[in-house]
Design a protein around this motif. Structure first.
Motif, mmCIF file in Angstrom:
data_model
loop_
_atom_site.group_PDB
_atom_site.id
_atom_site.type_symbol
_atom_site.label_atom_id
_atom_site.label_comp_id
_atom_site.label_asym_id
_atom_site.label_seq_id
_atom_site.Cartn_x
_atom_site.Cartn_y
_atom_site.Cartn_z
ATOM 1 N N VAL A 140 -70.843 -18.507 -76.543
ATOM 2 C CA VAL A 140 -71.800 -19.522 -76.120
ATOM 3 C C VAL A 140 -73.134 -18.861 -75.759
ATOM 4 C CG1 VAL A 140 -72.219 -21.363 -74.448
ATOM 5 C CG2 VAL A 140 -69.884 -20.866 -75.185
ATOM 6 N N PRO A 141 -74.250 -19.361 -76.274
ATOM 7 C CA PRO A 141 -75.542 -18.816 -75.868
ATOM 8 C C PRO A 141 -75.877 -19.231 -74.443
ATOM 9 C CG PRO A 141 -75.867 -20.726 -77.274
ATOM 10 C CD PRO A 141 -74.382 -20.461 -77.255
ATOM 11 N N ALA A 142 -76.665 -18.419 -73.770
ATOM 12 C CA ALA A 142 -77.079 -18.736 -72.406
ATOM 13 C C ALA A 142 -78.368 -17.996 -72.096
ATOM 14 C CB ALA A 142 -75.995 -18.331 -71.408
ATOM 15 N N LEU A 143 -79.123 -18.548 -71.168
ATOM 16 C CA LEU A 143 -80.280 -17.850 -70.617
ATOM 17 C C LEU A 143 -79.886 -17.039 -69.399
ATOM 18 C CD1 LEU A 143 -82.904 -20.681 -71.019
ATOM 19 C CD2 LEU A 143 -83.076 -18.414 -72.044
ATOM 20 N N ALA A 144 -78.853 -17.488 -68.706
ATOM 21 C CA ALA A 144 -78.356 -16.770 -67.527
ATOM 22 C C ALA A 144 -76.950 -17.243 -67.230
ATOM 23 C CB ALA A 144 -79.262 -17.021 -66.315
ATOM 24 N N ILE A 145 -76.200 -16.392 -66.551
ATOM 25 C CA ILE A 145 -74.857 -16.749 -66.101
ATOM 26 C C ILE A 145 -74.587 -15.983 -64.829
ATOM 27 C CG2 ILE A 145 -73.807 -14.950 -67.520
ATOM 28 C CD1 ILE A 145 -71.333 -16.720 -67.761
ATOM 29 N N ASP A 146 -73.821 -16.575 -63.912
ATOM 30 C CA ASP A 146 -73.451 -15.806 -62.726
ATOM 31 C C ASP A 146 -71.968 -15.445 -62.789
ATOM 32 O OD1 ASP A 146 -71.910 -17.923 -61.646
ATOM 33 O OD2 ASP A 146 -73.479 -18.561 -60.256
ATOM 34 N N THR A 147 -71.527 -14.683 -61.811
ATOM 35 C CA THR A 147 -70.183 -14.102 -61.856
ATOM 36 C C THR A 147 -69.077 -15.109 -61.589
ATOM 37 O OG1 THR A 147 -70.585 -13.345 -59.579
ATOM 38 C CG2 THR A 147 -70.885 -11.742 -61.353
ATOM 39 N N THR A 148 -69.419 -16.375 -61.332
ATOM 40 C CA THR A 148 -68.405 -17.426 -61.247
ATOM 41 C C THR A 148 -68.382 -18.292 -62.502
ATOM 42 O OG1 THR A 148 -69.861 -19.041 -60.177
ATOM 43 C CG2 THR A 148 -68.639 -17.531 -58.732
ATOM 44 N N GLY A 149 -69.211 -17.954 -63.494
ATOM 45 C CA GLY A 149 -69.218 -18.707 -64.741
ATOM 46 C C GLY A 149 -70.241 -19.813 -64.821
ATOM 47 N N ARG A 150 -71.067 -19.984 -63.786
ATOM 48 C CA ARG A 150 -72.160 -20.953 -63.899
ATOM 49 C C ARG A 150 -73.131 -20.454 -64.959
ATOM 50 N NH1 ARG A 150 -72.266 -20.107 -58.220
ATOM 51 N NH2 ARG A 150 -71.334 -21.798 -57.010
ATOM 52 N N ARG A 151 -73.513 -21.365 -65.867
ATOM 53 C CA ARG A 151 -74.348 -20.980 -67.012
ATOM 54 C C ARG A 151 -75.593 -21.851 -67.084
ATOM 55 N NH1 ARG A 151 -74.199 -23.953 -71.483
ATOM 56 N NH2 ARG A 151 -75.270 -23.160 -73.344
ATOM 57 N N ILE A 152 -76.718 -21.220 -67.368
ATOM 58 C CA ILE A 152 -77.946 -21.956 -67.660
ATOM 59 C C ILE A 152 -78.219 -21.818 -69.148
ATOM 60 C CG2 ILE A 152 -80.441 -22.105 -67.304
ATOM 61 C CD1 ILE A 152 -80.029 -21.210 -64.463
ATOM 62 N N GLY A 153 -78.166 -22.943 -69.867
ATOM 63 C CA GLY A 153 -78.434 -22.948 -71.293
ATOM 64 C C GLY A 153 -79.867 -23.351 -71.577
ATOM 65 N N GLN A 154 -80.106 -23.740 -72.817
ATOM 66 C CA GLN A 154 -81.467 -24.091 -73.218
ATOM 67 C C GLN A 154 -81.884 -25.476 -72.723
ATOM 68 O OE1 GLN A 154 -83.572 -22.087 -74.525
ATOM 69 N NE2 GLN A 154 -82.357 -20.421 -75.383
ATOM 70 N N GLY A 155 -80.940 -26.270 -72.266
ATOM 71 C CA GLY A 155 -81.302 -27.549 -71.677
ATOM 72 C C GLY A 155 -80.866 -28.773 -72.451
ATOM 73 N N GLY A 156 -80.317 -28.586 -73.652
ATOM 74 C CA GLY A 156 -79.922 -29.753 -74.445
ATOM 75 C C GLY A 156 -78.531 -30.272 -74.134
ATOM 76 N N GLY A 157 -77.696 -29.449 -73.506
ATOM 77 C CA GLY A 157 -76.349 -29.875 -73.155
ATOM 78 C C GLY A 157 -75.354 -29.848 -74.304
ATOM 79 N N TRP A 158 -75.742 -29.295 -75.470
ATOM 80 C CA TRP A 158 -74.866 -29.305 -76.649
ATOM 81 C C TRP A 158 -73.575 -28.559 -76.371
ATOM 82 C CZ3 TRP A 158 -72.302 -26.574 -80.399
ATOM 83 C CH2 TRP A 158 -72.075 -27.211 -81.629
ATOM 84 N N TYR A 159 -73.686 -27.377 -75.781
ATOM 85 C CA TYR A 159 -72.482 -26.578 -75.542
ATOM 86 C C TYR A 159 -71.653 -27.104 -74.382
ATOM 87 C CZ TYR A 159 -73.391 -23.165 -79.121
ATOM 88 O OH TYR A 159 -73.557 -22.568 -80.339
#
Length: 221
Positions: A140-159
Motif C-alpha cells: 500500500v502506498p503511503a505518505l507516512a505511517i506510525d508504529t501502530t499502523g496508522r497511515r496517511i495516504g494521498q487523500g482519496g481513500g481508495w486503499y
C-alpha cells in the motif's frame, strides 16, 4: 530522536476532519520533492531487497501492489523482481468514478496511462474489486505511517476501501521512506474513523510489523 526531515505539523482546535492530515501531506510532499534521482534509484533497489525478505512475501502466491508515482519510493524494481520470483502480481485499475479494480501485471506488456495524473495501469482485462481477496500480501502506498499502523495516504481513500475487502490473514504493508515512519509513542499520526490500519511497514532500509501480536514471527527484520 526524530529525524530533522520528519515533519510533525501541529493540530489546531479549529480543525475540521482531515485538516491535520492535509498539513502532513503538504509537509511530507515538500520533503519528498527534494530527493535526487540518484537517491530515488537507491531507494528502489533497497525496497526490492527489503520487501522480498518479508516471510509472508517469500511465501506468497499473489501480491497486490502498485506503480509508484514521481517522488514516491520507486516500486518498479520490486514489481519486476516479484514476477521473476514467480509471484502473481496484481496492480490497481481505476474504473469509472475510481471504482476499485485490479489486473495482472506482465512486465513484457507496456503499462498504459488512462488519464492524466493517474499511475500507469496494465492494459489487460480488469478482474474487479474482489480480486484483492486473492492476495496474500497487499502493498500500500503511503505518505507516512506510525508504529501502530496508522497511515496517511494521498487523500482519496481508495486503499482504505480496498483494504476492507482483504482477507483477514492477508498482510498489508505500507511503503514509505525511512523518515516517514513515525514512533507512535512520541509522534502519533492523526486518523479518522474510516481509516484502515496496516499490519506492517517497509522502507528501503528495513521492515517491521506494526501489530506484532497478530502474526507469528519477529516484528522487525
Amino acid at each position: 530522536m526524530p529525524h530533522r526531515a520528519q515533519p510533525y505539523p501541529a493540530a489546531h482546535e479549529t480543525d475540521e476532519p482531515g485538516d491535520h492530515k492535509e498539513r502532513f501531506r503538504t509537509a511530507i510532499r515538500q520533503v519528498r520533492a527534494r530527493r535526487s534521482t540518484r537517491r530515488l534509484d537507491e531507494a528502489g533497489a533497497g525496497l526490492a531487497h527489503v520487501v522480498r525478505e518479508i516471510p509472508q512475501v517469500t511465501a506468497a502466491g499473489t501480491v497486490a501492489a502498485y506503480v509508484s508515482r514521481k517522488d514516491e519510493p520507486p516500486t518498479g524494481p520490486l514489481l519486476e523482481a516479484l514476477v521473476a520470483d514467480g509471484v502473481r502480481v496484481l496492480l490497481p485499475v481505476l474504473g469509472e468514478r475510481l471504482a476499485r479494480q485490479w489486473a495482472v501485471y506482465d512486465p513484457s506488456v507496456k503499462l498504459v496511462v488512462r488519464a492524466p495524473g493517474r499511475p500507469p495501469e496494465p492494459p489487460g482485462p480488469a478482474l474487479g474489486a474482489e480480486a484483492v481477496t486473492e492476495a496474500d500480501v497487499i502493498l500500500v502506498p503511503a505518505l507516512a505511517i506510525d508504529t501502530t499502523g496508522r497511515r496517511i495516504g494521498q487523500g482519496g481513500g481508495w486503499y482504505d476501501r480496498a483494504l476492507t475487502l482483504a482477507r483477514p490473514d492477508a498482510l498489508s504493508v505500507a511503503i514509505v521512506f525511512e523518515t516517514e515512519l513515525y514512533d507512535a509513542t512520541r509522534r502519533p499520526l492523526p486518523d479518522e474513523t474510516h481509516d484502515q490500519r496496516v499490519r506492517a511497514v517497509a522502507t528501503p532500509q528495513r521492515w517491521r510489523l506494526t501489530a506484532p501480536d497478530e502474526l507469528t514471527g519477529s516484528d522487525e527484520a
